[in-house]
Design a protein around this motif. Structure first.
Motif, mmCIF file in Angstrom:
data_model
loop_
_atom_site.group_PDB
_atom_site.id
_atom_site.type_symbol
_atom_site.label_atom_id
_atom_site.label_comp_id
_atom_site.label_asym_id
_atom_site.label_seq_id
_atom_site.Cartn_x
_atom_site.Cartn_y
_atom_site.Cartn_z
ATOM 1 N N GLY A 48 19.772 -13.741 -2.754
ATOM 2 C CA GLY A 48 19.756 -12.353 -3.231
ATOM 3 C C GLY A 48 20.616 -11.442 -2.370
ATOM 4 O O GLY A 48 21.283 -10.537 -2.866
ATOM 5 N N ILE A 68 16.406 -15.595 -8.386
ATOM 6 C CA ILE A 68 17.837 -15.374 -8.153
ATOM 7 C C ILE A 68 18.438 -14.565 -9.307
ATOM 8 O O ILE A 68 19.188 -13.611 -9.088
ATOM 9 N N PHE A 78 17.440 -10.981 -8.782
ATOM 10 C CA PHE A 78 18.232 -10.323 -7.727
ATOM 11 C C PHE A 78 19.606 -9.909 -8.272
ATOM 12 O O PHE A 78 20.098 -8.818 -8.005
#
Ligand code: F6R
Length: 365
Positions: free
Chosen positions: A67, A165, A168
């Motif tokens: 991230g 992910i 993010f």
């Protein structure tokens, strides 16, 4: 139910195309732009933020390492990713101009929750990425973005990681556009690439048979090393954690550039070394690290993009992923590592869904 799969873990690994698709597409509006639910943070608020901490535990921490790359790239603010149990006792520089991003599948992890409360008390803005709807971390944060991964039952986290992910990246894109640190064109192009990810995850899952074969070479090994640079080092950490927790094999991730500073002493004939080489700028460097360990007799298993055929000269096995943007590569390259952990654990007869000494949700310190 396990829907015909032997374990929840493998079922959840296979749910990742759908899970990543849900996390993304439920937040794309008719114009194909990201709408982050109730996260109505303004440009004025974003302009004030001069420091960002990403804080989490375990696999969620590893997702936070990825991230950091997304947030720094699109928001152009320095990011520190830290482990919640370290951060909470470290007297960090948190004030009204700090954004704290927490990631937690369960939303109940004690250390992460305590960081949340402390950060709020110091006036920081707290944004959480959570999977369990209505969990403590989700409820107490100023803003929450849910990963629509669906229930994760296996103790070893898989689809929570890949959807974190995605979350993010979506946050970084949305905030970056709002703040003006990326152009509308870059933003739209990146979303187009992100939309390909669910199908590409499905594509990478086809490496299952190859991974089954490789797992047979690893079943009796005492140590397995994972090498990477940059974002690949984060993925290496996640791969090592996964195989430790479910197969009870000692595994360690190394930043490849650190090899010469000590750890190369561990490389000897037959030691498995999983080499991640997905980052364009770092590819040549990884290639030479690969040659270094190969020359010392390592069993080199590399993971790289299909265009990087040069790795074959210095690898015993190669697992190819599609050619994608550097950050997105982290979503794809972890898939073979999850499968590898699963099949090594299976070969070893381990209790995959409930590994010894571990609980799904760590609600005590
Ligand atoms: C590893 C694993 C743990 C969790 C960690 C944080 O596979 O599952 O490392 O990631 O305990 O849990 P959450 O995300 O619920 O805060």
């Amino acid at each position: 139910s396990k829907a015909g799969y032997d374990h929840f873990m493998i079922k959840e690994i296979y749910e990742q195309p759908e899970a990543t698709r849900n996390t993304l597409e439920r937040r794309l509006d008719a114009n194909g732009e990201i709408k982050l639910d109730d996260i109505n943070i303004t440009k004025e608020q974003l302009d004030k933020i001069n420091k960002i901490y990403i804080v989490a535990c375990g696999t969620a921490y590893n997702a936070g390492l990825v991230g950091k790359h997304a947030v720094e790239r699109f928001l152009k603010v320095p990011v520190v990713t830290d482990i919640a149990s370290e951060f909470r006792y470290s007297d960090p520089f948190v004030d009204e101009n700090t954004l704290v991003i927490l990631a937690s599948q369960s939303g109940e992890t004690a250390d992460t929750l305590s960081v949340l409360r402390e950060a709020k008390a110091k006036g920081a803005t707290v944004l959480s990425i959570a999977n369990v709807v209505g969990s403590s971390i989700a409820r107490e944060s100023d803003y929450t973005l849910y990963t629509w991964a669906g229930p994760e039952i296996a103790v070893a986290s898989t689809k929570a990681y890949t959807t974190q992910i995605v979350a993010f990246i979506m946050i970084a894109l949305d905030f970056g556009l709002k703040k003006g640190t990326i152009t509308k064109e870059e933003y739209m192009n990146y979303i187009a690439e992100l939309k390909e990810i669910p199908d590409q995850v499905a594509e990478v899952l086809k490496c299952e048979d190859q991974i089954k074969e490789i797992s047979k070479q690893l079943v009796d090994k005492n140590d397995i090393f994972y090498l990477g640079r940059g974002l690949d080092y984060s993925t290496a950490m996640e791969g090592a954690l996964k195989i430790k927790e479910i197969s009870y094999t000692h595994a360690e991730a190394f930043a490849a550039g650190e090899l010469k500073h000590g750890t190369i002493a561990l490389i000897e004939e037959g030691v498995p070394v999983i080499v991640l080489a997905t980052q364009q700028r770092l590819f040549e460097k990884m290639l030479s690290n690969m040659q270094e360990v190969k020359a010392r007799g390592a069993n080199v298993i590399s993971i790289t993009e299909v265009t990087n055929k040069e790795v074959e000269k210095s690898s015993d096995s190669v697992i190819y992923i599609p050619e994608v943007d550097n950050i997105l590569a982290g979503i794809l390259s972890v898939i073979p590592l999850q499968l590898l952990a699963y099949y090594v654990a299976k070969e070893r007869g381990c209790d995959i869904d409930k590994p010894r000494n571990l609980a799904k949700s760590v609600t005590v310190e």
